[in-house]
Design a protein around this motif. Sequence first.
Motif, PDB file in Angstrom:
ATOM      1  N   LYS A 257       0.799  -1.226   0.000  1.00 30.09           N
ATOM      2  CA  LYS A 257       0.000   0.000   0.000  1.00 30.09           C
ATOM      3  C   LYS A 257       0.831   1.276   0.000  1.00 30.09           C
ATOM      4  O   LYS A 257       0.279   2.379  -0.009  1.00 30.09           O
ATOM      5  CB  LYS A 257      -0.942   0.000   1.204  1.00 30.09           C
ATOM      6  CG  LYS A 257      -0.261  -0.094   2.557  1.00 30.09           C
ATOM      7  CD  LYS A 257      -1.303  -0.134   3.680  1.00 30.09           C
ATOM      8  CE  LYS A 257      -0.625  -0.210   5.052  1.00 30.09           C
ATOM      9  NZ  LYS A 257      -1.630  -0.233   6.154  1.00 30.09           N
ATOM     10  N   GLY A 258       2.156   1.155  -0.010  1.00 31.42           N
ATOM     11  CA  GLY A 258       3.034   2.325  -0.004  1.00 31.42           C
ATOM     12  C   GLY A 258       4.278   2.035   0.797  1.00 31.42           C
ATOM     13  O   GLY A 258       4.223   1.382   1.848  1.00 31.42           O
ATOM     14  N   LEU A 259       5.441   2.501   0.328  1.00 27.33           N
ATOM     15  CA  LEU A 259       6.718   2.146   0.946  1.00 27.33           C
ATOM     16  C   LEU A 259       6.804   2.526   2.422  1.00 27.33           C
ATOM     17  O   LEU A 259       7.459   1.834   3.211  1.00 27.33           O
ATOM     18  CB  LEU A 259       7.870   2.807   0.183  1.00 27.33           C
ATOM     19  CG  LEU A 259       8.047   2.427  -1.294  1.00 27.33           C
ATOM     20  CD1 LEU A 259       9.253   3.151  -1.875  1.00 27.33           C
ATOM     21  CD2 LEU A 259       8.206   0.914  -1.443  1.00 27.33           C
ATOM     22  N   ALA A 285      13.064   1.436  -3.720  1.00 30.12           N
ATOM     23  CA  ALA A 285      12.306   2.654  -4.011  1.00 30.12           C
ATOM     24  C   ALA A 285      12.255   2.953  -5.505  1.00 30.12           C
ATOM     25  O   ALA A 285      11.246   3.468  -6.005  1.00 30.12           O
ATOM     26  CB  ALA A 285      12.924   3.836  -3.265  1.00 30.12           C
ATOM     27  N   GLN A 286      13.318   2.640  -6.237  1.00 27.52           N
ATOM     28  CA  GLN A 286      13.345   2.925  -7.682  1.00 27.52           C
ATOM     29  C   GLN A 286      12.283   2.127  -8.421  1.00 27.52           C
ATOM     30  O   GLN A 286      11.604   2.646  -9.316  1.00 27.52           O
ATOM     31  CB  GLN A 286      14.730   2.626  -8.256  1.00 27.52           C
ATOM     32  CG  GLN A 286      15.790   3.630  -7.821  1.00 27.52           C
ATOM     33  CD  GLN A 286      17.114   3.408  -8.542  1.00 27.52           C
ATOM     34  OE1 GLN A 286      17.416   2.300  -8.973  1.00 27.52           O
ATOM     35  NE2 GLN A 286      17.891   4.467  -8.692  1.00 27.52           N
ATOM     36  N   LYS A 287      12.105   0.878  -8.040  1.00 28.18           N
ATOM     37  CA  LYS A 287      11.108   0.027  -8.688  1.00 28.18           C
ATOM     38  C   LYS A 287       9.766   0.059  -7.968  1.00 28.18           C
ATOM     39  O   LYS A 287       8.784  -0.517  -8.439  1.00 28.18           O
ATOM     40  CB  LYS A 287      11.608  -1.419  -8.748  1.00 28.18           C
ATOM     41  CG  LYS A 287      12.833  -1.628  -9.615  1.00 28.18           C
ATOM     42  CD  LYS A 287      13.233  -3.103  -9.608  1.00 28.18           C
ATOM     43  CE  LYS A 287      14.450  -3.363 -10.486  1.00 28.18           C
ATOM     44  NZ  LYS A 287      14.845  -4.803 -10.470  1.00 28.18           N
ATOM     45  N   ASN A 288       9.732   0.731  -6.805  1.00 30.77           N
ATOM     46  CA  ASN A 288       8.548   0.734  -5.947  1.00 30.77           C
ATOM     47  C   ASN A 288       8.113  -0.697  -5.636  1.00 30.77           C
ATOM     48  O   ASN A 288       6.933  -1.034  -5.662  1.00 30.77           O
ATOM     49  CB  ASN A 288       7.383   1.507  -6.599  1.00 30.77           C
ATOM     50  CG  ASN A 288       6.267   1.801  -5.607  1.00 30.77           C
ATOM     51  OD1 ASN A 288       6.493   1.908  -4.397  1.00 30.77           O
ATOM     52  ND2 ASN A 288       5.044   1.913  -6.116  1.00 30.77           N
ATOM     53  N   GLU A 289       9.105  -1.526  -5.315  1.00 25.02           N
ATOM     54  CA  GLU A 289       8.855  -2.926  -4.994  1.00 25.02           C
ATOM     55  C   GLU A 289       9.375  -3.251  -3.598  1.00 25.02           C
ATOM     56  O   GLU A 289      10.346  -2.655  -3.127  1.00 25.02           O
ATOM     57  CB  GLU A 289       9.545  -3.855  -5.995  1.00 25.02           C
ATOM     58  CG  GLU A 289       8.917  -3.872  -7.375  1.00 25.02           C
ATOM     59  CD  GLU A 289       9.621  -4.849  -8.300  1.00 25.02           C
ATOM     60  OE1 GLU A 289       9.039  -5.183  -9.341  1.00 25.02           O
ATOM     61  OE2 GLU A 289      10.751  -5.285  -7.976  1.00 25.02           O
TER      62      GLU A 289
END
Length: 387
Positions: A257-259, A285-289
């Motif tokens: 749902k968000g980092l 964070a770059q891949k939002n994974e």
Amino acid sequence: MKYVPLDLPESGSTVVVGLSGGVDSTLTALLLKKRGCNVIGVTMSLWDGHIPLVQAEKPFHDACYSPNEKEDIDACRKFCAETGIEYHVIDVSGEYNRQVLDYVTKEYRSGKTPNPCIRCNSFIKFGALLEGLKKLDISYDYFCTGHYAMVVRPVEGIWGTDKRPAMIACALDDLKDQTYFLYRLDSNLLEKVRFPLAFMKKSEVFKLAKEAGLDAADKKESQDFVDDCYFDALFSDKETVPGNFVNSDGVVLGQHKGLQYYTIGQRRGLGISSTRPLYVKKIDAQKNEIVLAEKADILASVLYAEDFVWVGNVVPDSVVEAWGKIRLRSKGALCQVEKVKGAANETPKWKISFFEKQNAITPGQSVVLYKDNVIIGGGIISEVIDE
């Protein structure tokens, strides 16, 4: 190495005590008053109202950053009036917004887990607050707080030098020890800092506070820097973008749902169905994974740290063996510390190698180094490697 505790404030000295409204700082002020010190109470005001008030389903807990701040200030003012202590409130909200709140959101969005308490102590409580005292033209001999820690001096010079700086040592009550939060305080500053609760157990503090009839004896301790109700509000300046949970091979397992809602080693609240327990191993964070893995895969033995501080600004010129703590509640573990060679213009980086693998070493948190229960240095964890 041997150390001697620095003397507590003597009778007749002027002592500023940082008051929060809690039992620790309140008893600290009372003990110093009874000691014959000229005590001045001061509270830092953090809440500036720039975050809209929210309706909470349950009462606010006592967080450091909270709209309940006025109640704490009123309690401090009442205590000081009853005890004959001069009292001041210093607004440090602007600096707190910049140095703590902005730092927290930036770190989470970059995939790291910040430590607002360490940041607050170095920049606000022992920084902006003391600057505020200067602006009020308040002079003092000592600055005291209710932290469970001790200020000591080595009997001999450190690292083969003749320097004997003021250093932070662990408190008697190891369950309440707060030295991890204070490792970035400068040795020159510590010359005028004292922690009168250093030799007391928390149970003794409550006992003395109740015997003295202090209202603070019945107050719950603050556990977080911000109430859960306001955590979302800190990130309201930008839209929170959900992303994928993946395994180490990149296979999508579900959606996060968000980092900012996750940290390394986290198991609960993932919402992922699996035959084996899964934990957060990495936040990209770059891949939002967010990479999930089993327990054994989040153990590591080596980390790199930056923004390092060494006690007395004396940097060792050889490999150091110490006990390293990677979070407040972790036990210190034996490790070796060595400087990483790099280009002259590169930010200094330190490699910390533990003799045993550590659980969930987390970028953004601090690694704090101890020798004989005394802090010798520490830095911000930037990278984790399993060697």
